[in-house]
Design a protein around this motif. Structure first.
Motif, PDB file in Angstrom:
ATOM      1  N   UNK A  95       0.843  -1.199   0.000  1.00 55.55           N
ATOM      2  CA  UNK A  95       0.000   0.000   0.000  1.00 55.55           C
ATOM      3  C   UNK A  95       0.875   1.245   0.000  1.00 55.55           C
ATOM      4  N   UNK A  96       0.226   2.380  -0.342  1.00 56.64           N
ATOM      5  CA  UNK A  96       0.924   3.661  -0.277  1.00 56.64           C
ATOM      6  C   UNK A  96       1.242   4.015   1.164  1.00 56.64           C
ATOM      7  N   UNK A  97       2.278   4.796   1.357  1.00 57.16           N
ATOM      8  CA  UNK A  97       2.709   5.304   2.667  1.00 57.16           C
ATOM      9  C   UNK A  97       3.018   4.193   3.677  1.00 57.16           C
ATOM     10  N   UNK A 150       6.213   2.273  -2.556  1.00 55.86           N
ATOM     11  CA  UNK A 150       5.150   1.556  -3.267  1.00 55.86           C
ATOM     12  C   UNK A 150       5.023   2.054  -4.701  1.00 55.86           C
ATOM     13  N   UNK A 151       4.921   3.379  -4.885  1.00 56.28           N
ATOM     14  CA  UNK A 151       4.714   3.911  -6.233  1.00 56.28           C
ATOM     15  C   UNK A 151       5.853   4.818  -6.700  1.00 56.28           C
ATOM     16  N   UNK A 152       6.968   4.856  -5.946  1.00 55.94           N
ATOM     17  CA  UNK A 152       8.154   5.651  -6.288  1.00 55.94           C
ATOM     18  C   UNK A 152       7.828   7.134  -6.454  1.00 55.94           C
ATOM     19  N   UNK A 153       6.849   7.616  -5.705  1.00 52.78           N
ATOM     20  CA  UNK A 153       6.469   9.020  -5.743  1.00 52.78           C
ATOM     21  C   UNK A 153       7.365   9.804  -4.785  1.00 52.78           C
ATOM     22  N   UNK A 154       7.818  10.967  -5.221  1.00 49.35           N
ATOM     23  CA  UNK A 154       8.631  11.817  -4.363  1.00 49.35           C
ATOM     24  C   UNK A 154       7.733  12.544  -3.373  1.00 49.35           C
ATOM     25  N   UNK A 155       7.848  12.215  -2.087  1.00 49.24           N
ATOM     26  CA  UNK A 155       7.000  12.853  -1.086  1.00 49.24           C
ATOM     27  C   UNK A 155       7.500  14.250  -0.744  1.00 49.24           C
ATOM     28  N   UNK A 156       8.807  14.421  -0.692  1.00 57.32           N
ATOM     29  CA  UNK A 156       9.363  15.740  -0.412  1.00 57.32           C
ATOM     30  C   UNK A 156      10.779  15.805  -0.984  1.00 57.32           C
ATOM     31  N   UNK A 157      11.099  16.977  -1.507  1.00 51.19           N
ATOM     32  CA  UNK A 157      12.456  17.256  -1.948  1.00 51.19           C
ATOM     33  C   UNK A 157      12.805  18.629  -1.384  1.00 51.19           C
ATOM     34  N   UNK A 158      13.711  18.666  -0.421  1.00 47.29           N
ATOM     35  CA  UNK A 158      14.178  19.919   0.178  1.00 47.29           C
ATOM     36  C   UNK A 158      15.535  20.245  -0.422  1.00 47.29           C
ATOM     37  N   UNK A 159      15.668  21.460  -0.942  1.00 45.21           N
ATOM     38  CA  UNK A 159      16.941  21.892  -1.520  1.00 45.21           C
ATOM     39  C   UNK A 159      17.351  23.202  -0.867  1.00 45.21           C
ATOM     40  N   UNK A 160      18.627  23.284  -0.468  1.00 44.15           N
ATOM     41  CA  UNK A 160      19.146  24.510   0.126  1.00 44.15           C
ATOM     42  C   UNK A 160      20.679  24.423   0.174  1.00 44.15           C
TER      43      UNK A 160
END
Length: 187
Positions: free
Chosen positions: A131-133, A160-170
């Motif tokens: 399942x997701x998450x 599960x679905x290779x979705x990017x939940x968060x990308x923080x860049x700094x």
């Protein structure tokens, strides 16, 4: 007569060190079985080698006592650590070749342990989330901008679905910022 430890040559014959041949020659002369000249010719040593006496034997005994004491207290110390301790901590100025020859003469060389071979079972297949998450992966990445500054990225991906939940860049990602990002995902 004392027998020295022999060393094998490539043709299989034993080789006895000159110091051991000297001891054997001196024992034969002491037991009155040979003259000095015949002894040093028989044992293939020079006359000067036969008549030579160690000048620093008392100091060599001191080195031997110190090495024995060190190796009894510190069983996992090899020659390098023992020599550095004598040189740096105890401040003796002995040559490393002299200390090493006494170290090997006392047979203090550490046994080289063979690498242990681990018997591993067949690898288990990776668990695939249903399942997701349910399961996620985090990763840090870095790159360099055109002006030379470093850019850092913090990625969290749902497995599960290779979705990017968060990308923080700094430029900088302190721990508080990472904790805040993870709490946002949990909410």
């Amino acid at each position: 007569m004392s027998q020295g430890r022999g060393y094998s040559r490539s043709d299989g014959k034993k080789v006895v060190k000159a110091s051991q041949r000297n001891l054997m020659a001196q024992e034969v002369v002491k037991s009155k079985k040979m003259s000095i000249a015949l002894a040093y010719r028989t044992f293939l040593i020079s006359e000067t080698c036969y008549r030579y006496t160690l000048k620093l034997s008392a100091e060599n005994e001191k080195i031997a006592d110190l090495l024995l004491g060190l190796t009894q207290n510190q069983r996992d110390w090899g020659f390098g650590l023992c020599f550095l301790h004598l040189r740096k901590v105890r401040v003796y100025k002995w040559n490393h070749k002299r200390v090493h020859s006494i170290y090997t003469e006392l047979s203090l060389n550490l046994r080289i342990k063979p690498n242990k071979i681990l018997n591993r079972e067949a690898p288990q297949p990776l668990a695939v989330p249903e399942n997701e998450n349910e399961c996620g992966s985090m990763n840090f990445m870095h790159d360099q901008l055109a002006d030379g500054r470093r850019c850092r990225l913090f990625n969290v991906i749902d497995d599960f679905n290779c979705e990017g939940l968060i990308i923080d860049a700094d430029i900088s990602l302190p721990a508080e910022r990472i904790i805040r990002s993870l709490e946002q995902i949990i909410e």
